[in-house]
Design a protein around this motif. Structure first.
Motif, PDB file in Angstrom:
ATOM      1  N   VAL A  98      -1.157 -11.697   3.347  1.00 46.33           N
ATOM      2  CA  VAL A  98       0.033 -11.967   2.934  1.00 46.33           C
ATOM      3  C   VAL A  98       0.956 -10.941   3.421  1.00 46.33           C
ATOM      4  N   ILE A  99       2.139 -11.305   3.878  1.00 41.37           N
ATOM      5  CA  ILE A  99       3.173 -10.424   4.415  1.00 41.37           C
ATOM      6  C   ILE A  99       3.961  -9.766   3.124  1.00 41.37           C
ATOM      7  N   VAL A 100       4.193  -8.498   3.115  1.00 39.96           N
ATOM      8  CA  VAL A 100       4.799  -7.860   1.984  1.00 39.96           C
ATOM      9  C   VAL A 100       5.982  -7.218   2.606  1.00 39.96           C
ATOM     10  N   PRO A 101       6.972  -6.971   1.946  1.00 39.81           N
ATOM     11  CA  PRO A 101       8.433  -6.140   2.307  1.00 39.81           C
ATOM     12  C   PRO A 101       7.814  -4.707   2.484  1.00 39.81           C
ATOM     13  N   ALA A 102       6.824  -4.055   1.567  1.00 34.82           N
ATOM     14  CA  ALA A 102       6.903  -2.636   1.737  1.00 34.82           C
ATOM     15  C   ALA A 102       5.402  -2.327   1.068  1.00 34.82           C
ATOM     16  N   LEU A 103       4.602  -1.331   1.522  1.00 33.27           N
ATOM     17  CA  LEU A 103       3.441  -0.781   0.916  1.00 33.27           C
ATOM     18  C   LEU A 103       3.649   0.449   0.537  1.00 33.27           C
ATOM     19  N   PRO A 104       2.991   1.340  -0.222  1.00 32.15           N
ATOM     20  CA  PRO A 104       3.012   2.687  -0.675  1.00 32.15           C
ATOM     21  C   PRO A 104       2.763   3.692   0.397  1.00 32.15           C
ATOM     22  N   LEU A 105       3.216   4.643   0.768  1.00 31.86           N
ATOM     23  CA  LEU A 105       3.494   5.584   1.696  1.00 31.86           C
ATOM     24  C   LEU A 105       3.936   4.907   3.078  1.00 31.86           C
ATOM     25  N   GLY A 106       4.649   3.723   3.114  1.00 30.00           N
ATOM     26  CA  GLY A 106       4.981   3.303   4.184  1.00 30.00           C
ATOM     27  C   GLY A 106       3.809   2.829   5.090  1.00 30.00           C
ATOM     28  N   ALA A 107       2.609   2.508   4.587  1.00 29.19           N
ATOM     29  CA  ALA A 107       1.632   1.877   5.364  1.00 29.19           C
ATOM     30  C   ALA A 107       1.960   0.556   5.834  1.00 29.19           C
ATOM     31  N   GLY A 108       1.378   0.228   6.964  1.00 33.82           N
ATOM     32  CA  GLY A 108       1.499  -1.119   7.583  1.00 33.82           C
ATOM     33  C   GLY A 108       0.573  -2.012   6.881  1.00 33.82           C
ATOM     34  N   VAL A 109      -0.750  -1.604   6.249  1.00 35.22           N
ATOM     35  CA  VAL A 109      -1.742  -2.403   5.714  1.00 35.22           C
ATOM     36  C   VAL A 109      -2.412  -1.812   4.415  1.00 35.22           C
ATOM     37  N   GLU A 110      -2.716  -2.806   3.532  1.00 35.73           N
ATOM     38  CA  GLU A 110      -3.525  -2.522   2.406  1.00 35.73           C
ATOM     39  C   GLU A 110      -4.764  -3.671   2.288  1.00 35.73           C
ATOM     40  N   ILE A 111      -5.748  -3.043   1.922  1.00 31.73           N
ATOM     41  CA  ILE A 111      -6.883  -4.173   1.857  1.00 31.73           C
ATOM     42  C   ILE A 111      -7.654  -3.841   0.424  1.00 31.73           C
TER      43      ILE A 111
END
Length: 156
Positions: free
Chosen positions: A135-148
Motif C-alpha cells: 500500500v502506498i501511504v502519504p507518510a510513515l514514522p521517522l520519515g521512513a520509506g517503508v514499513e513491513i
C-alpha cells in the motif's frame, strides 16, 4: 440447495463460529497469547510480536538503527532489509520459523521505491514467498520509506 430464510441466519452463525474457532487459540488458557515488547526500540506502547496459539503476528517494523529512533542509512532498500531482519528475529522470538511466514503487508511512502523494496524482499524470501499486499501511504514514522508487518504460523 436453497436454505429457508428461517434457518439462514442460524446456519451462517454456526458456520462463522466454526470458521473462527478453527483458526483461533483457546483464549481460556492463560498461555494462549504471549506478547513480546520491542527490545530493539523499547518504550513504545505496543508489542513487537504476539503469538496467539499457532499464529504469530509481527507489528509494523521500520528499518531503524538498533536502539535508536533513526533510520538506517541507504534508503528504502536498506530500510526494507533491516525491517525484514527484525521481523525474522521477532518470528523466532515467538517460537516460529521465518520460512513459515504466510502474509506480509508493506507500506511504501513512494511508489517509485517499489523495485528497491522488491529486491530486498526477494533476498529474504528467495522461494515460496508469502502472500503480500503493498500500500502506498502519504507518510510513515521517522520519515521512513517503508514499513513491513508479517504473520507466520507455527508448524508442528
Amino acid at each position: 440447495m436453497k436454505v429457508p430464510n428461517v434457518y439462514r441466519g442460524l446456519t451462517l452463525s454456526v458456520l462463522a463460529l466454526l470458521v473462527s474457532a478453527a483458526g483461533m487459540p483457546n483464549v481460556g488458557h492463560a498461555d494462549a497469547i504471549k506478547a513480546h515488547p520491542d527490545h530493539n526500540l523499547p518504550g513504545l506502547p505496543y508489542s513487537a510480536v504476539v503469538r496467539a496459539g499457532n499464529t504469530i503476528y509481527v507489528s509494523g517494523v521500520l528499518g531503524h538503527v538498533p536502539g535508536k529512533a533513526e533510520l538506517v542509512p541507504g534508503g528504502v532498500g536498506a530500510e526494507a532489509r533491516q525491517s525484514l531482519a527484525y521481523i525474522k528475529e521477532y518470528v523466532e522470538l515467538a517460537g516460529g520459523s521465518f520460512e513459515n511466514t504466510v502474509k506480509c503487508m508493506v507500506l511504501l511512502a513512494n511508489i517509485e521505491d517499489f523495485p528497491k523494496m522488491n529486491e530486498a524482499y526477494r533476498e529474504f524470501f528467495p522461494k515460496n514467498p508469502p502472500a503480500r499486499s503493498t500500500v502506498i501511504v502519504p507518510a510513515l514514522p521517522l520519515g521512513a520509506g517503508v514499513e513491513i508487518e508479517c504473520n507466520a504460523i507455527i508448524v508442528d
